[in-house]
Design a protein around this motif. Structure first.
Motif, PDB file in Angstrom:
ATOM      1  N   MET A 242       5.685 -13.818   1.174  1.00 41.00           N
ATOM      2  CA  MET A 242       6.231 -12.485   1.965  1.00 41.00           C
ATOM      3  C   MET A 242       7.127 -11.748   0.815  1.00 41.00           C
ATOM      4  O   MET A 242       7.000 -10.420   0.846  1.00 41.00           O
ATOM      5  N   HIS A 243       8.224 -12.396   0.640  1.00 42.75           N
ATOM      6  CA  HIS A 243       9.319 -11.808  -0.225  1.00 42.75           C
ATOM      7  C   HIS A 243       8.821 -10.873  -1.710  1.00 42.75           C
ATOM      8  O   HIS A 243       8.818  -9.675  -1.915  1.00 42.75           O
ATOM      9  N   GLU A 244       7.876 -11.684  -2.312  1.00 46.89           N
ATOM     10  CA  GLU A 244       7.336 -11.088  -3.595  1.00 46.89           C
ATOM     11  C   GLU A 244       6.444  -9.980  -3.407  1.00 46.89           C
ATOM     12  O   GLU A 244       6.282  -8.962  -4.159  1.00 46.89           O
ATOM     13  N   ALA A 245       5.531  -9.969  -2.319  1.00 48.15           N
ATOM     14  CA  ALA A 245       4.759  -9.085  -1.808  1.00 48.15           C
ATOM     15  C   ALA A 245       5.582  -7.961  -1.490  1.00 48.15           C
ATOM     16  O   ALA A 245       5.214  -6.629  -2.092  1.00 48.15           O
ATOM     17  N   LEU A 246       6.310  -7.957  -0.629  1.00 48.13           N
ATOM     18  CA  LEU A 246       6.900  -6.984  -0.339  1.00 48.13           C
ATOM     19  C   LEU A 246       7.958  -6.284  -0.959  1.00 48.13           C
ATOM     20  O   LEU A 246       7.944  -5.001  -0.986  1.00 48.13           O
ATOM     21  N   ARG A 247       8.768  -6.787  -2.179  1.00 49.17           N
ATOM     22  CA  ARG A 247       9.392  -6.357  -2.999  1.00 49.17           C
ATOM     23  C   ARG A 247       8.641  -5.323  -4.016  1.00 49.17           C
ATOM     24  O   ARG A 247       9.038  -4.545  -4.526  1.00 49.17           O
ATOM     25  N   ARG A 248       7.140  -5.990  -4.069  1.00 50.89           N
ATOM     26  CA  ARG A 248       6.086  -4.862  -4.804  1.00 50.89           C
ATOM     27  C   ARG A 248       5.937  -3.653  -4.195  1.00 50.89           C
ATOM     28  O   ARG A 248       5.593  -2.880  -4.614  1.00 50.89           O
ATOM     29  N   VAL A 249       5.840  -3.843  -2.842  1.00 53.51           N
ATOM     30  CA  VAL A 249       5.378  -2.508  -2.058  1.00 53.51           C
ATOM     31  C   VAL A 249       6.628  -1.507  -2.298  1.00 53.51           C
ATOM     32  O   VAL A 249       6.326  -0.580  -2.340  1.00 53.51           O
ATOM     33  N   PHE A 250       7.935  -2.162  -1.986  1.00 54.28           N
ATOM     34  CA  PHE A 250       9.168  -1.297  -2.454  1.00 54.28           C
ATOM     35  C   PHE A 250       8.858  -0.735  -3.658  1.00 54.28           C
ATOM     36  O   PHE A 250       9.004   0.794  -3.974  1.00 54.28           O
ATOM     37  N   GLY A 251       8.856  -1.562  -4.822  1.00 55.55           N
ATOM     38  CA  GLY A 251       8.501  -0.813  -6.003  1.00 55.55           C
ATOM     39  C   GLY A 251       7.315   0.476  -6.049  1.00 55.55           C
ATOM     40  O   GLY A 251       7.716   1.064  -6.962  1.00 55.55           O
ATOM     41  N   VAL A 252       6.255   0.079  -5.708  1.00 57.62           N
ATOM     42  CA  VAL A 252       5.311   1.123  -5.595  1.00 57.62           C
ATOM     43  C   VAL A 252       5.729   2.431  -5.062  1.00 57.62           C
ATOM     44  O   VAL A 252       5.665   3.462  -5.597  1.00 57.62           O
ATOM     45  N   MET A 253       6.468   2.044  -3.972  1.00 60.28           N
ATOM     46  CA  MET A 253       6.875   3.678  -3.316  1.00 60.28           C
ATOM     47  C   MET A 253       8.072   4.347  -3.972  1.00 60.28           C
ATOM     48  O   MET A 253       7.946   5.603  -4.019  1.00 60.28           O
ATOM     49  N   VAL A 254       8.883   3.528  -4.830  1.00 63.75           N
ATOM     50  CA  VAL A 254       9.738   3.982  -5.568  1.00 63.75           C
ATOM     51  C   VAL A 254       9.314   4.758  -6.715  1.00 63.75           C
ATOM     52  O   VAL A 254       9.861   5.884  -7.038  1.00 63.75           O
ATOM     53  N   SER A 255       8.643   3.973  -7.314  1.00 61.26           N
ATOM     54  CA  SER A 255       7.731   4.736  -8.563  1.00 61.26           C
ATOM     55  C   SER A 255       7.021   5.996  -8.172  1.00 61.26           C
ATOM     56  O   SER A 255       7.205   6.929  -9.017  1.00 61.26           O
ATOM     57  N   ASP A 256       6.252   5.955  -7.055  1.00 64.25           N
ATOM     58  CA  ASP A 256       5.400   7.227  -6.799  1.00 64.25           C
ATOM     59  C   ASP A 256       6.542   8.297  -6.537  1.00 64.25           C
ATOM     60  O   ASP A 256       6.105   9.183  -6.933  1.00 64.25           O
TER      61      ASP A 256
END
Length: 378
Positions: A242-256
């Motif tokens: 869960m943690h690994e996936a949601l931190r990637r979601v975070f990263g996608v949004m920030v980069s976008d």
């Protein structure tokens, strides 16, 4: 290196009450520090986002949320060449005006305040930092710079039409140019709020058992993040997964946001902070594709979390706390703390009294509101 369209502390429009500048900190750093040391900021520790304060130690509070927003905001501000200190100050203060019990408490208090001009948490944040914090010898509030106050007032866009009383009262003394967009720094703080709460509501909802990891794997962005984690770490335990996936979601949004905003700024041709305000449209944005995906995630959270039976039951319970405390304080002002009595004595109308009571209730933490309700009403 900061961009020409960032807010330069050397060019600040100043404070309502003039002060000598610090030899060691910029004006925006001082704003941030005053916010962190304020009583209202400390109270955010016991004000919750969705769940009631006592329901679990792992759920986000307004304080942890504000810190997460500030971290995201500083990252994006730095990448866009903006002033990180101003961005951080706005991010840390953006939730100061929230009532106990999150948006449930605000909805209840706004309904009670309709005969007296309503209640708005953004306007209340401005009132707190300009009037209700009373610690300094020379002024009420925190005497923040124009740029920080502007960001608090309109980080979600121009404020037009009938203004909330808390905002119109201050704006009459210190024009925040509410008809324009805010600085790019304030726009970054606003989108950082969106990024933070979308991610941590998924996290908190999973912890609360309102949905499962399999459920959210059906969502855009989220499903791809889980798939990548499963490919790289096929035997990972559920918590780490869960943690690994949601931190990637975070990263996608920030980069976008960073990529989209850089393109918007370049195409707009803005050169100064005032150009950003006068552009007539926001410059810091999600891409259209990601915004579409975010709406799907928000719809899921609305259905499965914000309107989950257990959350709806909690909303009804805490709504009654606010609905019963408000008329009690209106009728028996002697129940208010001693330090509020002077304000009550100066009130010249029922409306002014109602606003004092609303200020008091909105400043309560979840825990204190429940304790006062139990003590005074039972």
């Amino acid at each position: 290196m900061r961009a020409t369209y960032s807010c330069d502390p050397a060019l600040t429009r100043g404070r309502l009450v003039a002060e000598e500048e610090s030899a060691h900190r910029t004006c925006f750093q001082r704003d941030r520090d005053r916010i962190i040391h304020s009583s209202a900021f400390r109270r955010l520790k016991h004000k919750t986002q969705v769940f009631v304060e006592h329901e679990g130690d792992y759920f986000r509070t307004r304080l942890t949320h504000s810190i997460e927003v500030a971290q995201v905001a500083r990252t994006m501000a730095g990448a866009l060449g903006l002033n990180e200190e101003l961005t951080e100050a706005i991010a840390l203060a953006h939730d100061l005006g929230h009532t106990p019990f999150g948006h449930t408490g605000e909805d209840a208090l706004d309904a009670l305040m309709q005969p007296y001009g309503g209640f708005d948490h953004n306007a209340q944040a401005v009132k707190i930092v300009t009037a209700l914090e009373r610690h300094y010898a020379e002024f009420d509030g925190l005497n923040l710079t124009w740029e920080t106050l502007e960001g608090l007032a309109k980080h979600n866009g121009p404020v037009i039409g009938d203004l909330p009383h808390a905002l119109s009262d201050y704006n009459a003394r210190h024009d925040l140019e509410l008809h324009t967009h805010a600085s790019a720094e304030a726009q970054v703080a606003a989108l950082s709020d969106d990024i933070a709460y979308n991610n941590h509501d998924l996290h908190d909802g999973l912890r609360a058992g309102l949905f499962t990891q399999d459920d959210i794997c059906e969502l855009p962005i989220v499903g791809a993040a889980f798939a990548e984690v499963d490919r790289l770490y096929p035997t990972l335990d559920p918590s780490r997964r869960m943690h690994e996936a949601l931190r990637r979601v975070f990263g996608v949004m920030v980069s976008d946001v960073i990529a989209t905003s850089r393109e918007n700024i370049a195409q707009s041709g803005v050169q100064t902070a005032q150009d950003i305000r006068d552009l007539g449209a926001p410059t810091v944005l999600f891409s259209k594709e990601l915004w579409r995906d975010l709406k799907v995630i928000r719809t899921f959270l609305f259905t499965r979390m914000y309107r989950a039976p257990s959350v709806v039951e909690m909303r009804a319970r805490v709504t009654s706390v606010v609905e019963e405390l408000f008329p009690l304080f209106m009728q028996q002002t002697d129940l208010l703390p001693t330090e509020w009595r002077a304000d009550v004595e100066r009130a010249q109308s029922e409306t002014e009294l109602a606003r004092i009571v609303a200020d008091y209730i909105s400043g309560m933490t979840d825990r204190f509101a429940q304790q006062e309700h139990d003590r005074l009403i039972g």
